[in-house]
Design an enzyme around this catalytic site. Structure first.
Site, short mmCIF file in Angstrom:
data_model
loop_
_atom_site.label_atom_id
_atom_site.label_comp_id
_atom_site.label_asym_id
_atom_site.label_seq_id
_atom_site.Cartn_x
_atom_site.Cartn_y
_atom_site.Cartn_z
N SER A 114 0.89 -1.48 0.25
CA SER A 114 0.28 -0.32 -0.16
C SER A 114 0.23 1.56 -0.06
O SER A 114 1.48 1.61 -0.85
CB SER A 114 -1.06 -0.04 1.39
N THR A 115 0.83 1.85 0.85
CA THR A 115 1.39 3.60 0.74
C THR A 115 2.64 2.99 1.08
O THR A 115 3.75 2.15 1.49
CB THR A 115 1.14 4.28 2.31
N HIS A 151 -2.89 -1.64 -2.92
CA HIS A 151 -4.21 -0.08 -2.90
C HIS A 151 -3.79 1.16 -3.83
O HIS A 151 -3.40 1.24 -3.51
CB HIS A 151 -3.76 0.53 -0.87
N MET A 154 0.15 0.77 5.27
CA MET A 154 -1.08 1.49 6.14
C MET A 154 -1.64 0.35 6.59
O MET A 154 -2.72 -0.22 5.46
CB MET A 154 -1.38 2.66 6.25
N ASP A 191 -4.39 -4.98 6.07
CA ASP A 191 -4.63 -5.72 5.28
C ASP A 191 -3.49 -6.26 4.73
O ASP A 191 -2.53 -6.16 4.55
CB ASP A 191 -5.30 -5.16 3.77
#
Length: 394
Positions: A203-204, A230, A323, A326
């Site tokens: 993600s991030t 994401h 972040m 997940d």
């Protein structure tokens, strides 16, 4: 208090961002700037903890501003503001490549100013919290706490503020001379299973991390790779095309009915879960519009569970920077199916939320810095296969 500088040439957008942050008890907007050139001086003057940056601005645009900023402020988090369009996605990916930390998308097709403010607030505040904590050596741990209205971003159960996140018994961390311990797991018996698929969640900070990992893999990799990063729609297609041009592997945005092939990377499309199905002797992709999990669609958990069901112990999963948590639930299912799991370490992660959650649950076989992950993937894929010269370009 987290100090934020807002950079945008539009008075309306500047006001929108400022209003979206108003009321957050631990965030203060310390200034605004109308372009990247003015932002450089204000950063030195105001010393913000986080900068929000528009892309298209006069005198100095956001991409040029990020490049200039990185010469003097290597670790200052910069969150780009992008439009949800092909041009916006392309520019945002270029900004991330130039050194931007993350991005949010400008609201579109909303009915009122208040709805726009709420949409920006929902995206922006969790990112500011996570990135500001990551930057501060004396601050809280890098996993963000649950932001308002986003229960899917809570830290792993049992974690203590400031504590080292536990891993597996005797598991060596990326820092020499240290180890991490945690919940016991069954000891593996016999040689490691042959790996037939690689699954990666991020993600991030993921776009940069994925680029570095995939660039170090050979073009003749004998297994497919499935990835959930994401990202919103449009962005995933542009990201796949960018990776296809810049890495030795073939990279595509996953499509319904695509058959997995060795040496090909499949990126889950924005707003669709990536699920695998077996059809005769082939493994094919099914895209799902099922509800979000962990506030995410696509979700890493959905993909990991699907991989576990079809490949079991012959899967190898990796959780990169991101972040929230997940991937933790899906990693547990993979572990129960006998698969191996690797997590990016805290020091090299932009945010150690997702990998930290996997480590904290005792699910990681290895915790490695980003620059060592590709070598482990190559080694594991070679296990049980006849070695041959490695090709590095297409």
């Amino acid at each position: 208090m987290i100090r934020v500088l807002v950079v945008d040439d539009s008075v309306v957008v500047r006001r929108l961002i400022v209003d979206s942050l108003t009321g957050a008890p631990d965030i203060e907007v310390v200034g605004t700037a109308a372009n990247g050139l003015l932002a450089q001086a204000k950063i030195d003057q105001l010393k913000p903890d986080v900068v929000t940056m528009d892309i298209e601005m006069p005198q100095m645009d956001g991409i040029a501003a990020v490049r200039e900023l990185r010469k003097r402020h290597k670790h200052l988090p910069v969150i780009m503001f992008s439009t949800l369009s092909a041009a916006g996605a392309s520019a945002t990916l270029e900004a991330l490549s130039a050194g931007a930390t993350d991005y949010v998308t400008k609201p579109s097709n909303v009915g009122s100013i208040q709805e726009s403010i709420a949409a920006v607030r929902e995206q922006l505040i969790p990112k500011i919290h996570a990135l500001a904590r990551r930057r501060s050596p004396a601050g809280p741990p890098t996993r963000p706490g649950p932001p308002p209205g986003r229960p899917g971003l809570a830290p792993p159960p049992g974690s203590r503020p400031g504590a080292v996140v536990p891993g597996r018994p005797g598991l060596t961390s990326s820092r020499p001379g240290t180890s991490v311990t945690g919940p016991a797991r069954p000891v593996r018996r016999g040689p490691p299973a042959r790996v037939d698929i690689l699954a990666i969640g991020s993600s991030t900070g993921g776009p940069d991390a994925l680029t570095k990992v995939l660039q170090a893999l050979p073009s003749d990799l004998p297994v497919p790779i499935v990835i959930t990063q994401h990202m919103p729609p449009v962005f995933t297609k542009m990201f796949a095309e960018r990776l296809d041009r810049s890495t030795p592997l073939r990279v595509v945005e996953a499509g319904d009915g695509m058959e997995l092939a060795p040496g090909t990377v499949y990126i889950a499309p924005g707003d669709k879960h990536l699920v695998l199905q077996r059809r005769s002797t082939a493994t094919v992709i099914q895209l799902s519009g099922a509800p979000p999990e962990n506030s995410c669609r696509p979700a890493v958990d959905v993909m990991f569970r699907s991989v576990a069901a079809l490949f079991g112990a012959s899967a190898f999963a990796t959780v990169l920077t991101g972040m929230g948590y997940d991937g933790r639930g899906g990693a547990k299912v993979l572990r129960e199916a006998g698969a191996e799991i690797m997590a990016q370490d805290e020091a090299s992660s932009v945010v150690w939320g997702m990998p930290g959650a996997v480590v904290g649950a005792g699910l990681a076989d290895e915790i490695l810095p980003l620059d060592r992950i590709a070598a482990v993937l190559i080694k594991r894929v070679q296990t049980g296969r006849v070695s041959r010269p490695t090709a590095v370009s297409r």
